[in-house]
Scaffold this motif. Structure first.
Motif: not given
Length: 360
Positions: A188-189, A233-235, A323-324, A355-356
């Motif tokens: 998940y990273t 950061e990966m969306g 970011i968001g 993204t990401p």
């Protein structure tokens, strides 16, 4: 509040503990940015034992899974994993989850900690196929060993060639002196690594040996706060933030796990929604102006008219910018679309991006 099996170890490591999904969980140890960087550059270990695990077995196991999930589980071979979601009857999402095919008629479903009871009741309510269901959530622990050095650091602990475990596959075998451990690559990273599923009685031995084996690689424990910045950061969507009971998987950009060539709960609704087109869409954005977007902040147009709200936001520790993600009307969802984030009385200029955010 429940404690995970390694609670005392986390306390001894001076982890900041907070309530999360009914559990006391380690949020951070030395600080979010430092822990985030550890995972991006070397190797870190998350205790995510609060996650839920359901076993579904029997000749009708696949039929039940096909009925309650949007993705096509019939494509899974033994040793494969799949990202999917549980649609509800109202066009939203009960939960997102992982589906592992363990044996011919045996599947493991891994669900979010905050939704264990809800998911269990939902799946049981749909089980008119006589599949055998077992809730193993309180019996199993889960460690996520993440980072580019994870394979090299952990290879001495198993006879399995860790480099052969491709993304979204898994193997069952020996690890850290324990047999029948599930070693999966569903991280998940965005920085590689794998996850270890074991019984509660085994996790302390595994934790100890993992840190001994990783000592030469500067291995460190990582809290849930850095897990959140890494996944953002990966969306990647987080249930309760970016997706929930009111958001359609099509709106959330999860059309790729919504297979309309099969029937599942509320299938006709999603088919119609795809045919008619969605009215809003989850987008990634980055700030052009200086600032930090936070969940709940208003998203507006240049005139200050409301478009939606930020569902997840942070200052990306690796990408070094605000970011968001958030839902906006589809006419504002194209890459490079100009939007604004309302921070108190200020409007911070932002743009929609693909993204990401972190390209690795």
């Amino acid at each position: 509040m429940k404690n995970v099996q390694l609670h005392n170890i986390h306390k001894a490591l001076n982890a900041k503990m907070l309530a999360f999904a009914g559990y006391n969980m380690p949020i951070q140890y030395e600080g979010v940015n430092a822990e985030h960087t550890t995972v991006r550059e070397s190797v870190g270990v998350f205790d995510v034992s609060h996650m839920g695990e359901f076993l579904i077995e029997g000749p009708d196991a696949l039929n039940l899974i096909q009925k309650v999930t949007t993705n096509d589980a019939s494509k899974l071979k033994i040793g494969d994993a799949q990202y999917s979601c549980l649609p509800n009857d109202n066009g939203g999402i009960v939960d997102d989850l992982l589906v592992y095919r363990i044996k011919e008629d045996t599947y493991l479903l891994v669900v979010n900690a905050s939704n264990i009871e809800k998911d269990w009741n939902w799946i049981r309510s749909k089980n008119d196929n006589n599949a055998v269901l077992k809730n193993l959530s309180d019996e199993y622990s889960l460690l996520a060993i993440q980072g580019p050095k994870a394979i090299e650091a952990m290879q001495s602990l198993t006879s399995i060639d860790l480099s052969e475990i491709k993304f979204y596959t898994f193997k069952i075998g020996d690890f850290a002196g324990i047999e029948n451990v599930i070693i999966s690559a569903t991280g998940y990273t965005g920085s590689g690594g794998f996850e270890i599923y074991c019984k509660n009685s085994e996790v302390e031995q595994i934790w100890t040996k993992v840190f001994k084996a990783g000592a030469d690689f500067d291995i460190k424990p990582i809290g849930l706060a850095a897990r959140d910045t890494l996944r953002l950061e990966m969306g990647y969507c987080l249930y309760g933030n970016d997706i929930d009971d009111t958001t359609s998987p099509l709106e959330a950009g999860l059309g790729w796990i919504t297979k309309l060539n099969k029937t599942f709960t509320n299938f006709e609704f999603f088919k119609t929604q795809k045919e008619n087109g969605i009215q809003k869409k989850l987008v990634g954005f980055e700030l052009v102006d200086k600032g930090v977007p936070r969940g709940g902040y208003e998203i507006v147009d240049s005139e200050g008219n409301n478009l939606g709200n930020v569902t997840s936001g942070t200052m990306g520790p690796t990408v070094k910018r605000g970011i968001g993600m958030g839902y906006v009307p589809t006419e504002f969802s194209s890459v490079e679309s100009e939007i604004y984030i309302k921070v108190r009385k200020r409007l911070l200029k932002a743009k929609v991006v693909k993204t990401p955010f972190y390209k690795g």
